[in-house]
Enzyme design. Structure first.
Site, short mmCIF file in Angstrom:
data_model
loop_
_atom_site.label_atom_id
_atom_site.label_comp_id
_atom_site.label_asym_id
_atom_site.label_seq_id
_atom_site.Cartn_x
_atom_site.Cartn_y
_atom_site.Cartn_z
N HIS B 170 0.84 -1.21 0.00
CA HIS B 170 0.00 0.00 0.00
C HIS B 170 0.88 1.26 0.00
O HIS B 170 0.69 2.15 -0.82
CB HIS B 170 -0.91 -0.03 1.24
CG HIS B 170 -1.74 1.20 1.46
ND1 HIS B 170 -3.12 1.20 1.31
CD2 HIS B 170 -1.41 2.47 1.82
CE1 HIS B 170 -3.58 2.42 1.57
NE2 HIS B 170 -2.57 3.20 1.89
N HIS B 272 -9.66 7.64 3.71
CA HIS B 272 -9.53 6.23 4.13
C HIS B 272 -10.89 5.59 4.40
O HIS B 272 -10.97 4.44 4.80
CB HIS B 272 -8.67 6.10 5.38
CG HIS B 272 -7.24 6.53 5.18
ND1 HIS B 272 -6.83 7.83 5.32
CD2 HIS B 272 -6.14 5.82 4.84
CE1 HIS B 272 -5.53 7.91 5.07
NE2 HIS B 272 -5.08 6.71 4.78
ZN LIG Z 1 -2.69 5.22 2.11
#
Ligand SMILES: [Zn+2]
Lengths: 100, 348
Positions: B170, B272
Site C-alpha cells: 500500500h 480512508h
Molecule cells: Zn494510504
C-alpha cells in the site's frame, strides 16, 4: 479546564478521541494535566506535513480555559516535541468514535 | 452508470484541453477554460513536485531493484531517514522490522516488475527507501513523498506496521501513484488514491501467495492487528464490516455503496473511509472474472491508474476502467461486463 482530543486518518483510518474536564478529575491528576498543558504550548499552533505525504494521521487538541481557547493542530510529520507528553496522555484515554 | 458525466474534468491531457479552449463552440471553450483554470495551480505544483522527486529520488545504481532500510531509532519525521542498517544484497538483520521492510518492499518491486513490467515506483528504477522504528509506539505507516516510514505500533492496538505485506505494498503504491495519476489527497480523488494503494497492496500479497480471487482474504492489515483487539483486519474489500462494536476500534466506517458515502471533513474528506466503495467494486470485478486477480482485474486497474489525472473522482475511475476493459478484452467481453456490473452494484 476542558480538553477535547481527536485523531483521524492515517493508514488505519480510525477516528478516536476523548473529552476531559479537569474539574471531574482527582486533584493530583488535574494538576498533572495542567502541567502537561502548560508545557505543551501557551499559544495555538497549526502545522501540516509535506503536501506530497500520504497516510499521515491528523491530531487536534482544543483546550478551553478560563481566559480563552487554545487549538493545536498537527500531523505525524509535525508533532511538536513540547506536545508529546500531553499527546501520550490523551491517546491513552482516547476511545473509538465515528468520524465527525 | 449515468452517461451525462463529462470526462473533460480529468481524463483529457492538457494539450487537448488547450485546443478545446480555442474551440469555435462557446460551451466547449468555456468548459475547457474552466478546467484549465482549475488545474493550472495544481499542474504548477505537480511539475515542481515532479522535478523535486527527480532530484530527491536516489537513483538506483543499476536501475534495478535497490533497497535501503534505515533505523529511525524512535526519532521523529524531521530525523528521517535515520541510520542505514541494510542495503541491497546485505545479509539479514537481527531486527525483524528491518527484514520485513526489506523483504516486503522487494516483493512489491518484483510484483510491479513481473506483472506490469514497471521498474520501481518511477519506472526508472528509483531506490526503495524504508525507515523503521519511527517515533514511539507510533500506530501508523506512511509515504513521505520520498520514502516509506513505519511505526512500531503501541503493542496493544497494533504491532509493527512492516509485518503485513499489504501494508508495505500500500505505502509503495502511494509512490507509484505520485509518479502516475498523482491524485489529489482529498475527497474522491483522495479516496481513489487510497483505493489504488489498497488494491495493489492486496494484489502484491495475493501474487506472493499465488492465490486466486476466490482464495484471497481481501483484508488489509490482518498481520498488524495488536493482541488486545479481536478485530481481524483494518479493512475488507468484501460487503461486510471488517469489525463492529470493537472496544478499541469501534465500527468499521467504510461504506460499500455510494448511498452511504461519508461527506464530512474528517480524514481529508474521508479518504480512508470512502475508498471502501471502489474497493468493493474492484473485489466484485475480480470475483466475477475469477482466476488470479492481478492478471485481468489488476491489469484493467493498472492501466486506468496510468490514465487518471489528479482531480479524477469515482465516476471517472468507473468510466476509465470500462474503457480499459474494452481495449484489453473487447467491448462485448465478459471482463468489460464484470466491470460495468461491479460499478453499478456500488451505485455508479
Ligand atoms: Zn494510504
Amino acid at each position: 479546564m476542558r480538553i477535547r482530543y481527536r485523531e483521524a486518518g492515517g493508514f488505519a483510518g480510525i477516528s478516536r478521541g476523548v473529552d476531559i474536564d479537569t474539574a471531574t478529575l482527582p486533584e493530583d491528576e488535574a494538576h498533572d494535566v495542567g502541567a502537561l498543558v502548560e508545557a505543551a504550548t501557551p499559544r495555538g499552533l497549526q502545522r501540516e506535513g509535506p503536501p506530497e505525504a500520504r497516510d499521515l494521521r491528523g491530531y487536534e487538541i482544543v483546550i478551553e480555559h478560563d481566559d480563552g481557547r487554545t487549538v493545536l493542530r498537527f500531523d505525524d510529520a509535525t508533532i511538536p516535541a513540547a506536545v508529546e507528553s500531553l499527546l501520550a496522555y490523551l491517546q491513552d484515554r482516547a476511545r473509538p468514535r465515528p468520524p465527525e | 452508470m449515468s452517461e451525462d458525466r463529462h470526462p473533460l474534468h480529468c481524463i483529457l491531457p492538457p494539450y487537448i484541453l488547450e485546443r478545446l479552449a480555442e474551440s469555435p463552440d462557446a460551451r466547449v471553450r468555456r468548459r475547457a477554460i474552466d478546467t484549465i483554470a482549475q488545474s493550472a495551480a495544481l499542474r504548477a505544483t505537480r511539475s515542481t513536485l515532479a522535478a523535486m522527486g527527480a532530484m530527491a529520488a536516489i537513483p538506483s545504481p543499476r536501475a534495478r531493484k535497490h533497497r535501503l532500510v534505515y533505523d529511525a531509532k524512535h526519532g521523529n519525521f524531521v530525523d528521517l531517514p535515520g541510520v542505514l542498517v541494510r542495503e541491497e544484497g546485505d545479509r539479514a538483520s537481527k531486527d525483524p522490522s528491518v527484514n520485513e521492510a526489506y523483504n516486503h518492499s522487494g516483493y512489491t518491486y518484483d510484483f510491479y516488475k513481473r506483472v506490469f513490467d514497471r521498474n520501481s515506483l518511477d519506472d526508472r528504477g528509483m531506490s526503495l527507501v524504508s525507515s523503521v522504528h519511527l517515533g514511539r509506539r507510533l500506530n501508523n505507516a506512511f509515504w513521505t513523498g520520498e520514502q516509506m516510514a513505519y511505526g512500531d505500533g503501541d503493542g496493544s492496538l497494533f504491532v509493527r506496521f512492516t509485518k503485513s505485506l499489504d501494508v508495505v505494498g500500500h505505502e509503495l503504491t502511494h509512490g507509484v501513484i505520485t509518479h502516475t495519476a498523482n491524485l489529489e489527497y482529498r475527497d474522491e480523488p483522495g479516496a481513489l488514491n487510497e483505493h489504488l494503494a489498497d488494491v495493489f497492496g492486496s494484489l502484491v500479497k495475493q501474487w506472493k501467495k499465488d492465490q486466486t480471487a476466490a482464495q484471497a482474504d481481501w483484508l488489509i492489515g490482518p498481520d498488524i492487528m495488536g493482541p488486545d483487539t479481536e478485530a481481524e483486519a483494518l479493512r475488507t474489500f468484501r460487503d461486510e464490516p471488517a469489525f463492529e462494536d470493537d472496544p478499541l476500534f469501534g465500527t468499521d466506517p467504510q461504506p460499500k455503496h455510494m448511498r452511504d458515502k461519508y461527506t464530512g471533513s474528517s480524514d481529508s474528506g474521508g479518504v480512508h473511509i470512502n475508498s471502501g466503495i471502489p474497493n468493493h467494486a474492484f473485489y466484485l470485478v475480480a470475483r466475477a472474472i475469477g482466476g488470479r486477480a492481478w492478471e485481468k482485474a489488476g491489469r484493467i486497474w493498472y492501466d486506468s491508474m496510468l490514465a487518471l489525472t489528479p482531480t479524477c473522482g469515482f465516476a471517472d475511475m468507473a468510466e476509465r476502467s470500462l474503457q480499459e476493459a474494452s481495449s484489453l478484452f473487447g467491448a462485448r467481453s465478459r471482463e468489460r461486463r464484470a466491470v460495468r456490473d461491479a460499478w453499478k452494484a456500488v451505485g455508479l
